[in-house]
Design a protein around this motif. Sequence first.
Motif, PDB file in Angstrom:
ATOM      1  N   VAL A 132       6.742   2.780  -8.000  1.00 20.60           N
ATOM      2  CA  VAL A 132       6.142   1.552  -7.483  1.00 20.60           C
ATOM      3  C   VAL A 132       5.184   1.878  -6.349  1.00 20.60           C
ATOM      4  N   ILE A 133       4.035   1.200  -6.375  1.00 16.91           N
ATOM      5  CA  ILE A 133       3.038   1.341  -5.311  1.00 16.91           C
ATOM      6  C   ILE A 133       2.643  -0.043  -4.811  1.00 16.91           C
ATOM      7  N   SER A 134       2.032  -0.091  -3.643  1.00 17.27           N
ATOM      8  CA  SER A 134       1.432  -1.312  -3.110  1.00 17.27           C
ATOM      9  C   SER A 134      -0.005  -0.985  -2.748  1.00 17.27           C
ATOM     10  N   LEU A 135      -0.915  -1.839  -3.150  1.00 17.58           N
ATOM     11  CA  LEU A 135      -2.328  -1.662  -2.841  1.00 17.58           C
ATOM     12  C   LEU A 135      -2.873  -2.979  -2.303  1.00 17.58           C
ATOM     13  N   GLU A 136      -3.770  -2.905  -1.331  1.00 19.12           N
ATOM     14  CA  GLU A 136      -4.404  -4.094  -0.772  1.00 19.12           C
ATOM     15  C   GLU A 136      -5.716  -4.355  -1.490  1.00 19.12           C
ATOM     16  N   PHE A 137      -5.900  -5.605  -1.948  1.00 14.33           N
ATOM     17  CA  PHE A 137      -7.161  -6.031  -2.547  1.00 14.33           C
ATOM     18  C   PHE A 137      -7.184  -7.548  -2.561  1.00 14.33           C
ATOM     19  N   ASP A 138      -8.364  -8.111  -2.762  1.00 10.61           N
ATOM     20  CA  ASP A 138      -8.480  -9.559  -2.877  1.00 10.61           C
ATOM     21  C   ASP A 138      -8.940  -9.908  -4.292  1.00 10.61           C
ATOM     22  N   ASP A 139      -9.251 -11.166  -4.523  1.00  6.82           N
ATOM     23  CA  ASP A 139      -9.614 -11.612  -5.865  1.00  6.82           C
ATOM     24  C   ASP A 139     -11.067 -11.360  -6.225  1.00  6.82           C
ATOM     25  N   ASN A 140     -11.851 -10.835  -5.311  1.00  7.04           N
ATOM     26  CA  ASN A 140     -13.257 -10.567  -5.576  1.00  7.04           C
ATOM     27  C   ASN A 140     -13.368  -9.381  -6.539  1.00  7.04           C
ATOM     28  N   PRO A 141     -14.054  -9.544  -7.680  1.00 11.96           N
ATOM     29  CA  PRO A 141     -14.113  -8.442  -8.655  1.00 11.96           C
ATOM     30  C   PRO A 141     -14.938  -7.242  -8.183  1.00 11.96           C
ATOM     31  N   PHE A 142     -15.608  -7.357  -7.048  1.00 10.50           N
ATOM     32  CA  PHE A 142     -16.437  -6.252  -6.580  1.00 10.50           C
ATOM     33  C   PHE A 142     -15.808  -5.506  -5.396  1.00 10.50           C
ATOM     34  N   PHE A 143     -14.510  -5.730  -5.171  1.00  5.72           N
ATOM     35  CA  PHE A 143     -13.858  -5.109  -4.031  1.00  5.72           C
ATOM     36  C   PHE A 143     -13.636  -3.617  -4.243  1.00  5.72           C
ATOM     37  N   ASP A 144     -13.410  -2.954  -3.143  1.00  7.27           N
ATOM     38  CA  ASP A 144     -13.011  -1.552  -3.174  1.00  7.27           C
ATOM     39  C   ASP A 144     -11.520  -1.494  -2.889  1.00  7.27           C
ATOM     40  N   ILE A 145     -10.836  -0.677  -3.641  1.00  9.49           N
ATOM     41  CA  ILE A 145      -9.399  -0.484  -3.442  1.00  9.49           C
ATOM     42  C   ILE A 145      -9.209   0.901  -2.859  1.00  9.49           C
ATOM     43  N   ASP A 146      -8.384   0.993  -1.833  1.00 11.49           N
ATOM     44  CA  ASP A 146      -8.085   2.279  -1.224  1.00 11.49           C
ATOM     45  C   ASP A 146      -6.920   2.921  -1.974  1.00 11.49           C
ATOM     46  N   TYR A 147      -7.238   3.931  -2.768  1.00 12.27           N
ATOM     47  CA  TYR A 147      -6.231   4.650  -3.550  1.00 12.27           C
ATOM     48  C   TYR A 147      -5.761   5.923  -2.825  1.00 12.27           C
ATOM     49  N   SER A 148      -6.178   6.130  -1.588  1.00 10.53           N
ATOM     50  CA  SER A 148      -5.937   7.401  -0.906  1.00 10.53           C
ATOM     51  C   SER A 148      -4.447   7.710  -0.707  1.00 10.53           C
ATOM     52  N   GLU A 149      -3.592   6.717  -0.723  1.00 10.30           N
ATOM     53  CA  GLU A 149      -2.153   6.959  -0.545  1.00 10.30           C
ATOM     54  C   GLU A 149      -1.475   7.437  -1.824  1.00 10.30           C
ATOM     55  N   LEU A 150      -2.171   7.337  -2.948  1.00 10.35           N
ATOM     56  CA  LEU A 150      -1.578   7.757  -4.216  1.00 10.35           C
ATOM     57  C   LEU A 150      -1.661   9.276  -4.347  1.00 10.35           C
ATOM     58  N   PRO A 151      -0.645   9.886  -4.937  1.00 12.73           N
ATOM     59  CA  PRO A 151      -0.621  11.350  -5.038  1.00 12.73           C
ATOM     60  C   PRO A 151      -1.563  11.924  -6.101  1.00 12.73           C
ATOM     61  N   THR A 152      -2.181  11.069  -6.915  1.00 15.73           N
ATOM     62  CA  THR A 152      -3.136  11.541  -7.917  1.00 15.73           C
ATOM     63  C   THR A 152      -4.436  10.770  -7.762  1.00 15.73           C
ATOM     64  N   ASP A 153      -5.495  11.254  -8.378  1.00 18.73           N
ATOM     65  CA  ASP A 153      -6.778  10.557  -8.309  1.00 18.73           C
ATOM     66  C   ASP A 153      -7.130   9.882  -9.635  1.00 18.73           C
ATOM     67  N   TRP A 154      -6.142   9.696 -10.511  1.00 24.26           N
ATOM     68  CA  TRP A 154      -6.357   9.032 -11.783  1.00 24.26           C
ATOM     69  C   TRP A 154      -5.023   8.563 -12.336  1.00 24.26           C
ATOM     70  N   GLY A 155      -5.061   7.746 -13.372  1.00 21.39           N
ATOM     71  CA  GLY A 155      -3.847   7.327 -14.050  1.00 21.39           C
ATOM     72  C   GLY A 155      -3.887   5.882 -14.478  1.00 21.39           C
ATOM     73  N   PHE A 156      -2.733   5.393 -14.916  1.00 15.92           N
ATOM     74  CA  PHE A 156      -2.565   4.000 -15.322  1.00 15.92           C
ATOM     75  C   PHE A 156      -1.831   3.263 -14.217  1.00 15.92           C
ATOM     76  N   ILE A 157      -2.253   2.040 -13.932  1.00 12.48           N
ATOM     77  CA  ILE A 157      -1.563   1.168 -12.992  1.00 12.48           C
ATOM     78  C   ILE A 157      -1.175  -0.093 -13.746  1.00 12.48           C
ATOM     79  N   TRP A 158       0.134  -0.329 -13.881  1.00 14.73           N
ATOM     80  CA  TRP A 158       0.651  -1.543 -14.509  1.00 14.73           C
ATOM     81  C   TRP A 158       0.732  -2.634 -13.457  1.00 14.73           C
TER      82      TRP A 158
END
Length: 190
Positions: free
Chosen positions: A45-71
């Motif tokens: 399980v992960i938590s990511l901050e984002f809003d409903d704007n489709p052009f937002f940037d998501i900070d993935y830096s806390e994830l241990p990989t730089d790719w994958g699937f997010i359910w």
Amino acid sequence: MGRNTQDSGELIPTYYLDAVDPRFEYALNKAEEIIGYQLFDRKGVISLEFDDNPFFDIDYSELPTDWGFIWSKGTFSGSCSSGRVSSRPHSTNLVSYAVGNDYGIDKTKWGSGYAWIQLDSIDEPDPGCTTIANNDVSLHELAHALGMNNHFDGFGNGAAFNSNAERVLRNMYSTQNPAGQPFDSLNIEP
């Protein structure tokens, strides 16, 4: 056409946004059962901050990989849809496959490096439609992310996912079809 990741030893990193849902686990387990070997590295399980704007940037830096699937659940709109695969939440930027031109897993397929497999639209359903995914829809969306781009009988035309779709997925990831196998040379398993 073979998309065998077993030989490469690289599993697909798989994350769950905010919570694990039984439908996520069903789809991952069923896909591995159909394919016949482990394909996913369940990262948790992960938590990511984002809003409903489709052009937002998501900070993935806390994830241990730089790719994958997010359910995720409830991170897209569609009044006659219960699932979607895209490059980010609340987006109509559809991503239908996780494979590159050589038919191997391509971890740079998306701009962010992640494919979002999203269930349960936030919209009210149109008459005759549903916005809540069942197990078959969950498996259907995962299969899109794994390379089953277009709908066909038993995969979105009629059933969301049936034995016909199972056969296609099994053959796509067959150990008899190494990455780059030409379509006319595929070894078809029953």
